[in-house]
Write a protein that holds these residues in place. Sequence first.
Motif, PDB file in Angstrom:
ATOM      1  N   THR A  33      70.988  84.577  62.321  1.00 57.95           N
ATOM      2  CA  THR A  33      70.348  83.427  61.677  1.00 57.95           C
ATOM      3  C   THR A  33      70.734  82.084  62.278  1.00 57.95           C
ATOM      4  O   THR A  33      70.124  81.072  61.953  1.00 57.95           O
ATOM      5  CB  THR A  33      70.712  83.406  60.182  1.00 57.95           C
ATOM      6  N   ASN A  34      71.764  82.061  63.119  1.00 60.79           N
ATOM      7  CA  ASN A  34      72.306  80.823  63.702  1.00 60.79           C
ATOM      8  C   ASN A  34      72.776  79.836  62.637  1.00 60.79           C
ATOM      9  O   ASN A  34      72.768  78.641  62.859  1.00 60.79           O
ATOM     10  CB  ASN A  34      71.290  80.153  64.635  1.00 60.79           C
ATOM     11  N   GLN A  35      73.197  80.343  61.484  1.00 57.98           N
ATOM     12  CA  GLN A  35      73.740  79.516  60.410  1.00 57.98           C
ATOM     13  C   GLN A  35      75.264  79.584  60.451  1.00 57.98           C
ATOM     14  O   GLN A  35      75.838  80.628  60.731  1.00 57.98           O
ATOM     15  CB  GLN A  35      73.262  80.033  59.047  1.00 57.98           C
ATOM     16  N   LYS A  36      75.914  78.465  60.155  1.00 62.56           N
ATOM     17  CA  LYS A  36      77.372  78.456  60.090  1.00 62.56           C
ATOM     18  C   LYS A  36      77.817  78.917  58.710  1.00 62.56           C
ATOM     19  O   LYS A  36      77.218  78.549  57.701  1.00 62.56           O
ATOM     20  CB  LYS A  36      77.910  77.056  60.362  1.00 62.56           C
ATOM     21  N   HIS A  37      78.877  79.736  58.675  1.00 64.77           N
ATOM     22  CA  HIS A  37      79.421  80.224  57.408  1.00 64.77           C
ATOM     23  C   HIS A  37      80.914  80.465  57.578  1.00 64.77           C
ATOM     24  O   HIS A  37      81.441  80.491  58.688  1.00 64.77           O
ATOM     25  CB  HIS A  37      78.712  81.505  56.971  1.00 64.77           C
ATOM     26  N   LEU A  38      81.611  80.639  56.452  1.00 68.90           N
ATOM     27  CA  LEU A  38      83.040  80.900  56.478  1.00 68.90           C
ATOM     28  C   LEU A  38      83.324  82.292  57.028  1.00 68.90           C
ATOM     29  O   LEU A  38      82.554  83.229  56.801  1.00 68.90           O
ATOM     30  CB  LEU A  38      83.631  80.805  55.071  1.00 68.90           C
ATOM     31  N   TYR A  39      84.437  82.424  57.765  1.00 64.70           N
ATOM     32  CA  TYR A  39      84.864  83.726  58.272  1.00 64.70           C
ATOM     33  C   TYR A  39      85.072  84.690  57.105  1.00 64.70           C
ATOM     34  O   TYR A  39      85.576  84.304  56.046  1.00 64.70           O
ATOM     35  CB  TYR A  39      86.197  83.576  59.005  1.00 64.70           C
ATOM     36  N   HIS A  40      84.716  85.943  57.296  1.00 60.94           N
ATOM     37  CA  HIS A  40      84.923  87.021  56.337  1.00 60.94           C
ATOM     38  C   HIS A  40      84.235  86.752  54.998  1.00 60.94           C
ATOM     39  O   HIS A  40      84.706  87.209  53.965  1.00 60.94           O
ATOM     40  CB  HIS A  40      86.415  87.282  56.111  1.00 60.94           C
ATOM     41  N   HIS A  41      83.159  86.000  55.018  1.00 61.57           N
ATOM     42  CA  HIS A  41      82.393  85.731  53.805  1.00 61.57           C
ATOM     43  C   HIS A  41      80.912  86.010  54.078  1.00 61.57           C
ATOM     44  O   HIS A  41      80.401  85.658  55.136  1.00 61.57           O
ATOM     45  CB  HIS A  41      82.536  84.274  53.362  1.00 61.57           C
ATOM     46  N   ALA A  42      80.255  86.615  53.120  1.00 65.86           N
ATOM     47  CA  ALA A  42      78.816  86.818  53.225  1.00 65.86           C
ATOM     48  C   ALA A  42      78.116  85.492  52.934  1.00 65.86           C
ATOM     49  O   ALA A  42      78.656  84.626  52.262  1.00 65.86           O
ATOM     50  CB  ALA A  42      78.363  87.882  52.232  1.00 65.86           C
ATOM     51  N   HIS A  43      76.902  85.333  53.490  1.00 61.54           N
ATOM     52  CA  HIS A  43      76.163  84.090  53.265  1.00 61.54           C
ATOM     53  C   HIS A  43      74.684  84.396  53.050  1.00 61.54           C
ATOM     54  O   HIS A  43      74.152  85.374  53.554  1.00 61.54           O
ATOM     55  CB  HIS A  43      76.351  83.127  54.443  1.00 61.54           C
ATOM     56  N   TRP A  44      74.050  83.539  52.245  1.00 62.46           N
ATOM     57  CA  TRP A  44      72.627  83.679  51.930  1.00 62.46           C
ATOM     58  C   TRP A  44      71.806  82.900  52.943  1.00 62.46           C
ATOM     59  O   TRP A  44      72.154  81.792  53.334  1.00 62.46           O
ATOM     60  CB  TRP A  44      72.320  83.144  50.540  1.00 62.46           C
ATOM     61  N   TYR A  45      70.675  83.494  53.353  1.00 64.65           N
ATOM     62  CA  TYR A  45      69.725  82.809  54.217  1.00 64.65           C
ATOM     63  C   TYR A  45      68.347  83.418  53.955  1.00 64.65           C
ATOM     64  O   TYR A  45      68.154  84.629  54.156  1.00 64.65           O
ATOM     65  CB  TYR A  45      70.119  82.962  55.686  1.00 64.65           C
ATOM     66  N   GLU A  46      67.433  82.592  53.490  1.00 59.88           N
ATOM     67  CA  GLU A  46      66.055  83.014  53.178  1.00 59.88           C
ATOM     68  C   GLU A  46      66.036  84.241  52.268  1.00 59.88           C
ATOM     69  O   GLU A  46      65.415  85.264  52.572  1.00 59.88           O
ATOM     70  CB  GLU A  46      65.282  83.282  54.467  1.00 59.88           C
ATOM     71  N   ASP A  47      66.730  84.167  51.130  1.00 60.36           N
ATOM     72  CA  ASP A  47      66.792  85.212  50.099  1.00 60.36           C
ATOM     73  C   ASP A  47      67.349  86.539  50.605  1.00 60.36           C
ATOM     74  O   ASP A  47      67.044  87.600  50.082  1.00 60.36           O
ATOM     75  CB  ASP A  47      65.413  85.442  49.468  1.00 60.36           C
ATOM     76  N   LYS A  48      68.182  86.493  51.641  1.00 59.75           N
ATOM     77  CA  LYS A  48      68.850  87.683  52.149  1.00 59.75           C
ATOM     78  C   LYS A  48      70.335  87.385  52.265  1.00 59.75           C
ATOM     79  O   LYS A  48      70.724  86.285  52.636  1.00 59.75           O
ATOM     80  CB  LYS A  48      68.298  88.095  53.511  1.00 59.75           C
TER      81      LYS A  48
END
Length: 65
Positions: A33-48
């Motif tokens: 997704t080329n989105q930045k997020h915290l290490y070892h954490h899941a992240h939401w992007y476009e309802d996924k």
Amino acid sequence: MAHPKRRQSKSRRNKRRSHFKIKEPLLKKCPLTNQKHLYHHAHWYEDKLYYRGKILYNKNKKDNI
């Protein structure tokens, strides 16, 4: 209990506290997704929900893993 004999000066107090700093959080760029997020954490992007380059959960689908 031990008590100090003399009051510590401001400079000695500040030397001790100089190591308490706010650290910048470690961010990683997701390869999908080329989105930045915290290490070892899941992240939401476009309802996924993404974790380690894989989709864990999809809000739009009824059949989720």
